[in-house]
Design an enzyme around this catalytic site. Structure first.
Site, PDB file in Angstrom:
ATOM      1  N   LYS A  44       0.818  -1.215   0.000  1.00 55.77           N
ATOM      2  CA  LYS A  44       0.000   0.000   0.000  1.00 55.77           C
ATOM      3  C   LYS A  44       0.854   1.268   0.000  1.00 55.77           C
ATOM      4  O   LYS A  44       0.591   2.200  -0.749  1.00 55.77           O
ATOM      5  CB  LYS A  44      -0.921   0.040   1.235  1.00 55.77           C
ATOM      6  N   ARG A  50      -8.611   1.048   9.786  1.00 55.49           N
ATOM      7  CA  ARG A  50      -8.168  -0.318  10.070  1.00 55.49           C
ATOM      8  C   ARG A  50      -9.176  -1.091  10.901  1.00 55.49           C
ATOM      9  O   ARG A  50      -8.916  -2.247  11.239  1.00 55.49           O
ATOM     10  CB  ARG A  50      -6.832  -0.293  10.810  1.00 55.49           C
ATOM     11  N   ARG A  81      12.099  -7.429   4.515  1.00 55.03           N
ATOM     12  CA  ARG A  81      12.216  -5.970   4.349  1.00 55.03           C
ATOM     13  C   ARG A  81      13.372  -5.405   5.169  1.00 55.03           C
ATOM     14  O   ARG A  81      13.551  -5.754   6.334  1.00 55.03           O
ATOM     15  CB  ARG A  81      10.905  -5.299   4.765  1.00 55.03           C
ATOM     16  N   ARG A 120      12.626  -2.769  10.528  1.00 54.70           N
ATOM     17  CA  ARG A 120      11.629  -2.071  11.357  1.00 54.70           C
ATOM     18  C   ARG A 120      11.327  -2.956  12.562  1.00 54.70           C
ATOM     19  O   ARG A 120      11.212  -4.167  12.419  1.00 54.70           O
ATOM     20  CB  ARG A 120      10.336  -1.876  10.552  1.00 54.70           C
ATOM     21  N   ARG A 143       0.508  -8.538  13.520  1.00 50.88           N
ATOM     22  CA  ARG A 143      -0.073  -7.621  12.523  1.00 50.88           C
ATOM     23  C   ARG A 143      -0.992  -8.360  11.565  1.00 50.88           C
ATOM     24  O   ARG A 143      -2.049  -7.854  11.193  1.00 50.88           O
ATOM     25  CB  ARG A 143       1.044  -6.917  11.753  1.00 50.88           C
TER      26      ARG A 143
HETATM   27  P1  ADP Z   1       1.724  -1.930   7.841  1.00 48.27           P
HETATM   28  O1  ADP Z   1       0.480  -1.622   7.071  1.00 48.27           O
HETATM   29  O2  ADP Z   1       2.781  -2.576   7.006  1.00 48.27           O
HETATM   30  O3  ADP Z   1       1.461  -2.649   9.134  1.00 48.27           O
HETATM   31  P2  ADP Z   1       1.939   0.876   8.601  1.00 48.27           P
HETATM   32  O4  ADP Z   1       3.153   1.709   8.413  1.00 48.27           O
HETATM   33  O5  ADP Z   1       0.710   1.233   7.844  1.00 48.27           O
HETATM   34  O6  ADP Z   1       2.443  -0.591   8.264  1.00 48.27           O
HETATM   35  O7  ADP Z   1       1.553   0.839  10.154  1.00 48.27           O
HETATM   36  C1  ADP Z   1       2.489   0.521  11.137  1.00 48.27           C
HETATM   37  C2  ADP Z   1       1.824   0.504  12.517  1.00 48.27           C
HETATM   38  O8  ADP Z   1       1.282   1.809  12.822  1.00 48.27           O
HETATM   39  C3  ADP Z   1       0.636  -0.450  12.691  1.00 48.27           C
HETATM   40  O9  ADP Z   1       1.019  -1.761  12.973  1.00 48.27           O
HETATM   41  C4  ADP Z   1      -0.102   0.223  13.858  1.00 48.27           C
HETATM   42  O10 ADP Z   1       0.528  -0.048  15.102  1.00 48.27           O
HETATM   43  C5  ADP Z   1       0.078   1.700  13.578  1.00 48.27           C
HETATM   44  N1  ADP Z   1      -1.054   2.239  12.776  1.00 48.27           N
HETATM   45  C6  ADP Z   1      -0.998   2.733  11.505  1.00 48.27           C
HETATM   46  N2  ADP Z   1      -2.221   3.119  11.088  1.00 48.27           N
HETATM   47  C7  ADP Z   1      -3.078   2.876  12.113  1.00 48.27           C
HETATM   48  C8  ADP Z   1      -4.475   3.033  12.313  1.00 48.27           C
HETATM   49  N3  ADP Z   1      -5.277   3.523  11.345  1.00 48.27           N
HETATM   50  N4  ADP Z   1      -5.004   2.660  13.509  1.00 48.27           N
HETATM   51  C9  ADP Z   1      -4.243   2.168  14.481  1.00 48.27           C
HETATM   52  N5  ADP Z   1      -2.921   1.970  14.369  1.00 48.27           N
HETATM   53  C10 ADP Z   1      -2.329   2.317  13.205  1.00 48.27           C
END
Ligand code: ADP
Length: 209
Positions: A14, A89, A123, A156, A167
């Site tokens: 994404k 989410r 990654r 990361r 996740r």
């Molecule tokens: P990925 O989609 O690969 O897990 P992201 O960079 O989108 O990576 O998100 C990393 C982390 O940031 C998530 O695992 C969560 O802890 C937090 N996060 C991101 N967006 C949200 C959201 N909309 N609601 C709650 N936590 C979020």
């Protein structure tokens, strides 16, 4: 004015596709993951609150993420359209989003669990320029070293095996129900997220035409 949301499991690409699409169409790229990581790096009170959730691979509390997103979506560059990556989410977040803005399309990224795991565990990121590599599919010229910066690549914290498992299960339980929610609202379009970034970008462009 296109207002596009990306929904998909972690590792489905994404963030990569949002950056490509935003640049190609002059849209703002809104990533809650990036905004949260910036807050963590800056050590703000919100960042301090978010940090432990992120490292464990859990969702950060809805009210905190909504505050950060509301500020970002009100910025001038987001008034001509945006790609929203990483939000919503869960259903509560989808309902909060509906109160802030209408949407034009929701893209569902589809990739199998084994492929997601391979992308996430492979990654590596440059701590200086943030270029993303993969030890299998996109390795740097010298193993473990950034091609541009010469810096030692890092993983990361949420790409460690235990956090990856968390996740993926958070996605299945909390985020996947959004597919039905947006299908019912006639917004959902499904994207085959297999293959290279340029291949997926071409497929996405066709889907949005
Ligand atoms: P990925 O989609 O690969 O897990 P992201 O960079 O989108 O990576 O998100 C990393 C982390 O940031 C998530 O695992 C969560 O802890 C937090 N996060 C991101 N967006 C949200 C959201 N909309 N609601 C709650 N936590 C979020």
């Amino acid at each position: 004015m296109p207002r596009i949301v990306f929904v998909g499991p972690p590792g489905s690409g994404k963030g990569t596709q949002a950056a490509i699409l935003a640049k190609a169409q002059g849209l703002a790229h809104l990533s809650t993951g990036d905004l949260l990581r910036e807050a963590v790096a800056a050590g703000t009170p919100r960042g301090q609150q978010a940090r432990s959730y992120m490292e464990a691979g859990r969702l950060v509390p809805d009210d905190l993420v909504l505050q950060i997103l509301s500020e970002r979506i009100a910025a001038p560059d987001a008034q001509h359209g945006f790609v929203l990556d990483g939000y919503p989410r869960n259903l509560a977040q989808a309902e909060a989003l509906a109160r802030i803005t209408p949407l034009d399309a929701v893209i569902a990224f589809e990739l199998s669990f084994p492929e997601l795991e391979a992308r996430l565990s492979g990654r590596r990121v440059c701590p200086v320029c943030h270029t993303v590599y993969n030890i299998v599919t996109k390795p740097p010229a010298t193993p473990g070293v950034c091609d541009r910066e010469g810096a030692t690549l890092v993983q990361r914290p949420d790409d460690q095996p235990a956090a990856i498992r968390t996740r993926l299960s958070v996605y299945a339980e909390e985020t996947a129900p959004l597919l039905r929610y947006y299908q019912d609202r006639r917004l959902l379009r499904t994207l085959d997220a297999r293959g290279s970034a340029p291949d997926v970008a071409a497929r996405l462009a066709r889907l949005l035409r």
